[in-house]
Design an enzyme around this catalytic site. Structure first.
Site, short mmCIF file in Angstrom:
data_model
loop_
_atom_site.label_atom_id
_atom_site.label_comp_id
_atom_site.label_asym_id
_atom_site.label_seq_id
_atom_site.Cartn_x
_atom_site.Cartn_y
_atom_site.Cartn_z
N ASP A 141 1.13 4.75 -0.38
CA ASP A 141 2.16 3.76 -0.35
C ASP A 141 3.48 4.53 -0.44
O ASP A 141 3.49 5.71 -0.77
CB ASP A 141 1.95 2.87 -1.57
CG ASP A 141 3.03 1.86 -1.72
OD1 ASP A 141 3.46 1.33 -0.69
OD2 ASP A 141 3.46 1.62 -2.85
N LYS A 142 4.57 3.89 -0.10
CA LYS A 142 5.82 4.63 -0.22
C LYS A 142 6.57 4.28 -1.49
O LYS A 142 6.74 5.12 -2.37
CB LYS A 142 6.71 4.39 1.00
CG LYS A 142 7.94 5.28 1.00
CD LYS A 142 8.86 4.99 2.14
CE LYS A 142 9.73 3.79 1.89
NZ LYS A 142 10.71 3.94 0.84
N GLY A 175 5.75 -0.96 3.47
CA GLY A 175 6.27 -2.24 3.90
C GLY A 175 7.70 -2.11 4.40
O GLY A 175 8.27 -3.04 4.94
#
Lengths: 1184, 338
Positions: free
Chosen positions: A466-467, A756
């Site tokens: 994930d970032k 996202g």
């Protein structure tokens, strides 16, 4: 993965409001998330939509269920303040909790029942039972039961102790006090006596004893704040509301009566469904109207509520479940080899029984009189001579077979499962204790939640990250803004040292924001100037919007300095916090927020605005708005949201220039890796406001479909806005991320980032984290239809192939540096993924992705993340690891072979779903490269060794059987055969499995390519298994036949030669282990030599028991020289082949690990370049 | 300030509370153990090391092999197989009938001493193809009964030789005791009786602790089928050394049991006459019977195997050491290792 999960339900995530949207966006309907669960997912329910607690207007919730009535059968009826009536029909659980599993009476049966869930124990038991049949009694009763009983006892003692501790904490918990309304008075009552229906009063900072529906609070508007840190780990305050209708009731004075009809207890902590009938009115209650057990009341003097769920039915208790269980790759491979071993066992037993059959057949006429068989019982001459203990040829063979199974039982290394568990516990202990994986900032250690997959950490090929919050800190910092087409991002560092940021005076005290924000001096000038010029008035509006348009709650915190107070902005979204702090720094300080108004200190002047309406953020609109009534009676709506959603509601005709420049600024901000938000506003005319107001009132009191109605109202008013500007927030990279990614890549791990965020942000983060380099060719796929997807994929595959082959060519010809990556990066967005995942295009994407060294997926929804993980997992046998920190990563974490949760800013859901949890992304490097490597090497070796260890013993028994008429006699004492895998040889393998290190931490970190050993399965594979088995055959033959031939035709008796065999096997297997130990520390020494000594002691003790046949045998045989010569010959002859092979292998085809070990031992003689040169090239195309 | 002020300060205090335990750092304590950095020795197989290891093995093994071989060659052993020779010609086709027939079965054998045999000379009988390690057989004994007169009736494991027809226990019970070897040997040298010492042929530990001084044979060999030797019911079991030796069941189907010791030297070319009673029935399973006279060395009896094994292993290691040296000198493929 449920391939049919409705992707349409998922909305790609807006980057700008990311943090809040991450959770809100997780709007998988319960059904979908149910289908999504692949394993036993404890947290799937958490996937359903969480609620934002904003204004009272938005407290309704969105379940489709809310549309319909709660069925009477599905409902629980709670009569307020009438616990007798409430409890008369149904037995609702009381509030006492029992986390203890057992009581004194149930302990034994339940504990045994649970222990026998393990296959290993059942196997033990079946063998032990078989052995109890008189025809099959190979071992004595004691010897056959003892090991099982021992293991059961140890486990039972451990369970009992744990249970005792649970009981003790239960007792403390149950005896806490709460004030409960009894006979119209609040009285102290123990928690365990609280019943559903009772009215309870909670004071500030008290813990809530059970799930309660709020009736009233100290706040006149019915607001209460709770901290849910015990429940979901989120430390910020959450707002809960009492219903207007119950707000004014004072339970002491007037009897409150009413009926709450609510859903059955469930574990969804973000959902609640109820109707309350009070004073003839019917109200609907949602999740924002209840407070849950385990939460703490903060910032609110008191609340009064009615207990609806108590004890084990509370959401907190329903959610307290253990870690997910997975099975490691190594173990699944091992299970296959165990099948081979079982076949081998069956083969041995068959050989024995066939030989026995032939022997019996051949000697059938002699059996009656054979002195050592004596089939006939002649003791009673009157009767006809009957057979003694003989059940016919067929049965004898059958019995022989079963007895062979009993004698050779340890061929299946059941003890291995127990040893593996112990080793994993030991490995976990060291991982947890590793100071390199301790996170100072969050004060968190590494956590091992799943104990079964330690060794998988050494074989990871793909990391899905994930970032936000994983690569970045998720600590938002306001960086710059574009206001009315002007970019304010110049020289902001200049003056920040001198002044302490903005502050206000209050009663002679200084009030200042808790966090300082760097300010832009030019913008600060404008902000100070008020509404003088047009420019400054826009700036004024912009900051007003930032300060007002949010759900932040300001908290005033005392400091050690009595003249200084700090304002702490509590909110669920870090972005909003950052914006409010920024506004405060520019002189727009949010001082107070209630549901009806806000107070903002604007440049020293305190102003009060009425909050006329607030439209919460939701994932459809991707924006939020607030309607403020100004002191001058004008009404304005402020909206902030993600650029895509904002530009669709902006009045484009109004000021094209501003719009264009803002768009340009937005683009440049996001290319810097900043998170952007667009702010817009509009003045509302009176008629417009009236219209909205009535619509809003109607919607917020609607019983059915309230959420949809509210959304519609919001969309109607949020239009024709003019754009004020855009804000840019920096989400800083965590420390060490670029280096970590570099290391992982050098180790041959492919890192995929799934975020996202929008594309520009993702790419810029990619650059700053060194995921992307300027050398790389980027392939970007943004498609809006399936056909265009297919086309771009096809093009991309051709292109990537071209690029990889060219670079491959250069690589092979002039590959001086080992680090020559195939420089293709794939960037793909969520919209394209919608068309690709779950369709035939998946395969193409996979091919493409295989050619790329980096894959970046932006704007992906949570389920898409899981889909991408599944894409790789289903098509390769490579191990995948997913790392994330938020609820939106849960599905991905559960899908991957190894799930790692970052315990960061965003609650604990990712951690709860993960197998391992840690504080920082960079810990992934020591976790995989160091601990993963060690764990894999240790476990791989341990499995092989255990196979060998047991098989060699079984084979020695087997050879002897061939010389005893195939009757399963063992020369080795039965106690020795039982103790063999319990005492004689078990400790060293466990110690080595926990402590041995093939390479030092420094070496592993310096040469990440050493990680390839795990990826190439160098420590455990089919070939090694068979080699080990051949070696086993040789060693067992040596052990057996040297004494056999040396003592052939001598006076040797069975117990004596049995002792020789026992001692020889034990010393042999321990020395075999010693030969393979890489690092000898004192514990290893103690374990190996100690085991040999322990074995000698055991043999001596056994032989000193006059009741056994082998009495004094060891003393008699140890007196002879032959014994010692046999022992020496056995050990040397048995180990020579293995030693020679090992030497040849190490000298002439050394593996990377071997080279590194030599480099470690003789550092002076090797330069690091030489070491690298000799190792396998990194990103060497995987050997297939 | 708003009415919220008191509560917000309370909230502030609350968060200060929650901050307090945070100071208790969870940082793992550093120790060499928890960081897996215990001092350790890391042996690495360098060619030098490997070659010296092989050399060491060969240096140790070859002399041991030579010494063992010499020891084994020094042992003088005379083996006389008699189970067929002691059957009269008319019974050659039905040995079983002969051995089961009543009457005297004495048989004369002559043994010529080839080399000087120094005392003590051990007299063994050797049985081939007799599975004293058969499961039915080894289990058929009662150790408690042998030791303790009060456990006389502890015969459950002895079937089918547990009780007599009238239900009284057999002492010693079980198949092992029942099948006690009953051939006897009388030696004479130059028509003079050659005494055979049958005392002390069993383990002292067995006499002291396994076989009771106060346990006497009872009902032994009273059944319809006689298995072997009779025991003198007046002699306690601890002094029945033939029984004690026999009951230490052999590990392998070819085994020797000590019969007695001749405590004088036998000169070369001396001829010994043996009068033996060929009573024991090995004919039912084609078992061989041999009479063995043997001296011993420090290594035990005559068995070249171990010496050869040591020489083989030592030679192999020498060869390996040599070839590794050659390979290492000729083609040092990994030059970084010294």
């Amino acid at each position: 993965m449920d391939s049919k999960s409705p992707l349409e339900n998922l909305h790609s995530i807006e980057p700008a409001i990311s943090s809040s949207s991450r959770r809100s966006n997780f709007s998988i309907q319960s059904k979908a998330s149910g289908g999504n669960s692949i394993r036993e997912v404890n947290f799937s329910d958490l996937g359903s939509k969480p609620v934002r607690y904003g204004s009272r207007g938005a407290d309704s919730e969105t379940y489709s269920m809310s549309q319909k009535e709660i069925n009477d059968e599905d409902a629980r009826l709670v009569y307020i303040n009438d616990s007798e009536k409430t409890n008369e029909r149904f037995e609702f659980a009381g509030n006492s909790i029992r986390t203890g599993k057992y009581s004194i009476l149930t302990f034994l049966p339940r504990n045994l029942f649970e222990q026998f869930h393990r296959v290993a124990y059942v196997y033990f038991l079946v063998i032990a039972i078989l052995n109890q049949l008189p025809q099959l009694a190979v071992f004595g009763r004691g010897a056959s039961i003892m090991p099982l009983a021992f293991v059961l006892l140890i486990t039972a003692v451990k369970d009992a102790y744990e249970d005792y501790r649970r009981h003790r904490s239960d007792k403390i918990e149950n005896n806490r006090l709460a004030s409960v309304l009894v006979n119209d008075q609040f009285q102290q009552k123990k928690w365990k006596n609280i019943q559903v229906g009772e009215v309870i009063k909670i004071h500030a900072n008290e813990t809530i004893p059970c799930d309660m529906a709020l009736l009233s609070t100290s706040d006149p508007t019915g607001v209460a704040y709770v901290q849910t840190i015990n429940l979901d780990g989120e430390s910020n305050l959450k707002t809960r509301y009492a219903k207007q209708e119950t707000l004014l009731k004072i339970p002491e004075k007037e009897k409150v009566t009413g009926l709450i009809k609510c859903e059955k207890p469930n574990r969804n902590i973000y959902g609640f469904q109820a109707n309350m009938e009070i004073d003839g009115k019917r109200l609907s209650l949602g999740p924002s109207n209840i407070i849950l057990r385990g939460c703490e009341l903060k910032n609110t003097a008191w609340v009064v509520g009615v207990a609806v769920y108590a004890g084990r039915e509370t959401k907190a208790m329903l959610n307290s479940s253990g870690a997910p269980s997975k099975r490691s790759r190594l173990e699944s491979q091992m299970n296959l080899e165990i099948i081979f071993l079982s076949l081998f066992l069956i083969a041995l037993c068959t050989v024995v029984s066939v030989c026995a059959a032939v022997w019996l057949r051949h000697h059938r006429d002699e059996l009656d009189y054979l002195p050592f068989y004596r089939r006939k019982d002649f003791s009673d001459p009157d009767e006809d001579e009957k057979d003694y203990n003989y059940y016919g040829w067929g049965m004898e063979i059958f019995f022989t077979f079963l007895m062979a199974v009993i004698v050779f039982q340890i061929m299946i290394p059941i003890s291995l499962y127990i040893s593996m568990e112990l080793v994993r516990v030991g490995q976990a202990y060291f991982m947890i204790r590793d100071t390199e994986m301790y996170d100072e900032s969050s004060n968190s250690r590494f956590q091992c939640r799943a104990l079964n997959i330690n060794e998988d950490l050494g074989q990871i090929k793909y990391v899905f990250s994930d970032k936000t919050g994983t690569l970045t800190e998720n600590k938002m910092e306001f960086q710059c803004a574009s206001i009315w087409g002007v970019d304010y991002s110049g020289g902001k560092v200049t003056s920040q040292e001198q002044h302490d940021g903005y502050f206000v005076q209050e009663d002679g005290k200084v009030l200042r924001p808790k966090m300082k924000v760097k300010t832009d001096p030019e913008l600060l000038q404008f902000a100070r100037r008020g509404k003088e010029t047009k420019e400054s008035s826009h700036v004024h509006d912009f900051f007003l919007a930032l300060a007002a348009c949010n759900t932040i709650v300001p908290l005033i915190v005392e400091t050690s300095d009595p003249t200084v107070k700090l304002i702490d902005y509590q909110g669920e979204s870090p972005d909003e916090q950052a914006l409010v702090y920024a506004a405060a720094a520019y002189g727009f300080m949010l001082i107070e927020r209630t549901s009806g108004h806000i107070v903002i200190d604007i440049q020293g002047e305190r102003q009060r605005f009425n909050v006329l309406g607030m439209h919460e953020f939701d994932s459809d609109r991707k924006r939020m708005s607030v309607i403020l009534g100004f002191p001058d009676k004008s009404v304005k709506i402020f909206v902030k949201g993600a650029d895509t959603s904002m530009f669709s509601v902006i009045d484009r005709s109004y000021n094209m220039n501003v719009l264009r420049t803002t768009e340009a600024h937005l683009y440049s901000y996001s290319s810097l890796g900043l998170r952007t938000l667009v702010v817009g506003m509009r003045e509302l005319s009176t008629s417009e406001f009236e219209e909205w107001h009535s619509a809003f009132e109607a919607a917020s009191t609607a019983l059915m479909g309230r959420a949809a109605l509210l959304r519609k109202v919001a969309s109607n008013i949020e239009n024709n806005l003019y754009v004020l500007g855009a804000s840019a927030i920096e989400d800083k990279l965590q420390r060490g991320v670029p280096e970590a990614i570099e290391s992982l890549r050098t180790a041959g791990i492919k890192v995929w980032v799934l975020t996202g965020d929008k594309q520009e942000t993702a790419i810029s983060i990619g650059y700053s984290s060194k995921l992307l380099t300027s050398k790389m060719t980027q392939i970007i796929i943004n498609s809006n239809s399936k056909d265009s997807c297919r086309k771009s994929l096809e093009d991309a595959i051709i292109m990537s192939k071209k690029l990889t082959t060219i670079s491959g060519a250069t690589n092979s010809t002039g590959g001086t540096s080992g680090v020559d990556l195939t420089p293709v990066a794939l960037i793909i967005d969520g919209t394209s993924l919608v068309y690709i995942l779950d369709s035939e295009l998946e395969e193409m994407l996979f091919q493409l992705a295989c050619n790329c060294s980096v894959v970046l997926c932006c704007r992906v929804a949570p389920l898409q993340k899981a889909g991408i993980v599944a894409l790789v997992k289903n098509r390769t046998s490579d191990m995948t690891l997913a790392i994330g920190d938020g609820a939106n990563d849960v599905s991905m974490i559960q899908m991957a072979d190894v799930g790692v949760g970052i315990s960061g800013q965003e609650g604990r859901q990712a951690v709860m779903a993960s197998d391992f949890a840690m504080g920082q992304f960079r810990f992934l490097v020591p976790l995989l490269l160091v601990h993963g490597h060690w764990n894999y090497q240790r476990m791989g070796y341990m499995i092989l060794y255990n196979f060998y260890r047991n098989a060699v013993f079984v084979l020695v028994l087997f050879w002897y059987v061939l010389f005893t008429c195939f009757t399963l006699t063992t020369a080795i004492n039965e106690w020795s055969s039982v103790l063999y895998s319990v005492i004689y040889t078990s400790v060293p393998t466990i110690v080595v499995g926990i402590l041995d290190k093939d390479l030092s931490r420094r070496m592993l970190l310096n040469y990440p390519q050493l990680y390839g050993a795990g990826q190439r399965q160098e420590c455990y594979n089919r070939r090694l298994f068979w080699i080990t088995m051949i070696d086993t055959l040789w060693q067992s033959a040596v052990v057996f036949f040297i004494p056999l031939l040396a003592y052939w035709g001598s006076t040797i008796d069975a117990p004596s030669i049995g002792d020789l065999w026992t001692l020889a096997v034990v010393i042999l297997v321990n020395l075999h282990l010693a030969m393979d130990v890489i690092r000898w520390n004192w514990i290893t020494h103690a374990a190996i030599w100690g085991s040999i000594i322990a074995t000698c002691i055991c043999i001596i003790v056994i032989d000193a028991l006059p009741s056994l046949v082998g009495y004094w045998a060891i003393f008699e045989i140890a007196k002879t020289g032959l014994f010692w010569l046999c022992l020496l010959a056995i050990i040397v002859a048995a180990l020579i082949p293995r030693f020679v092979v090992k030497v040849l292998y190490q000298l002439y085809t050394p593996c990377d690990v071997q080279i590194a070990r030599e480099a470690e031992k003789f550092p002076s003689q090797m330069t690091s370049g030489a070491v690298e040169l000799e190792m396998n090239a990194i990103l060497d195309p995987p050997r297939r | 300030m708003s009415p919220n002020t008191p509560s917000s300060s309370a909230g502030g205090a609350g968060s200060a509370d929650s901050a307090a335990p945070r100071r208790n750092s969870k940082r793992p304590k550093y120790s060499k153990f928890t960081q897996q950095e215990l001092p350790a020795c890391k042996p690495i197989l360098t060619p030098r090391w490997v070659i010296s290891a092989f050399m060491l093995v060969s240096i140790v093994f070859i002399p041991i092999g030579v010494v063992s071989l010499f020891a084994s060659r020094d042992v003088v052993e005379i083996i006389d197989r008699y189970e067929t020779a002691c059957i009269p010609d008319n019974f050659k086709n039905d040995k079983l009938a002969y051995i089961q027939s009543p009457g005297d079965k004495s048989c004369n054998r002559t043994i010529t001493v080839k080399k000087l045999m120094k005392q003590p000379i051990y007299v063994y009988y050797q049985l081939d193809n007799f599975y004293q390690n058969h499961r039915r057989y080894v289990k058929s004994r009662s150790d408690s009964q042998l030791k303790d007169p009060s456990s006389e009736n502890d015969v459950s494991s002895c079937k089918p030789e547990d009780v007599t027809q009238n239900g009284t226990s057999i002492v010693p019970c079980g198949l092992i005791a029942w099948s006690l070897f009953n051939d006897t040997y009388d030696f004479s040298l130059n028509n003079q009786q050659l005494p055979v010492n049958k005392k002390g042929i069993s383990w002292k530990s067995d006499r002291d602790s396994k076989f009771g001084r106060d346990v006497f044979p009872k009902n032994f060999q009273n059944g319809t089928l006689r298995g072997g030797k009779l025991l003198d019911p007046t002699v306690p079991l601890s002094e029945q050394e033939d029984l004690i030796v026999w009951m230490r069941t052999a590990a392998l189907p070819t085994f020797r049991k000590l019969y007695g010791k001749i405590e004088r030297d036998l000169q070369p070319n001396e001829v010994i006459h043996v009068t033996l009673q060929n009573n024991y029935n090995t004919y039912s399973f084609n078992g061989k019977k041999k009479l063995v006279l043997s001296t011993t060395s420090w290594l035990g009896g005559k068995n070249d195997f171990l010496g050869i094994a040591y020489l083989t292993v030592g030679g192999l290691c020498f060869f390996l050491a040599l070839s590794f040296t050659v390979v290492y000198l000729v083609k040092p493929s990994s030059e970084h290792i010294t």
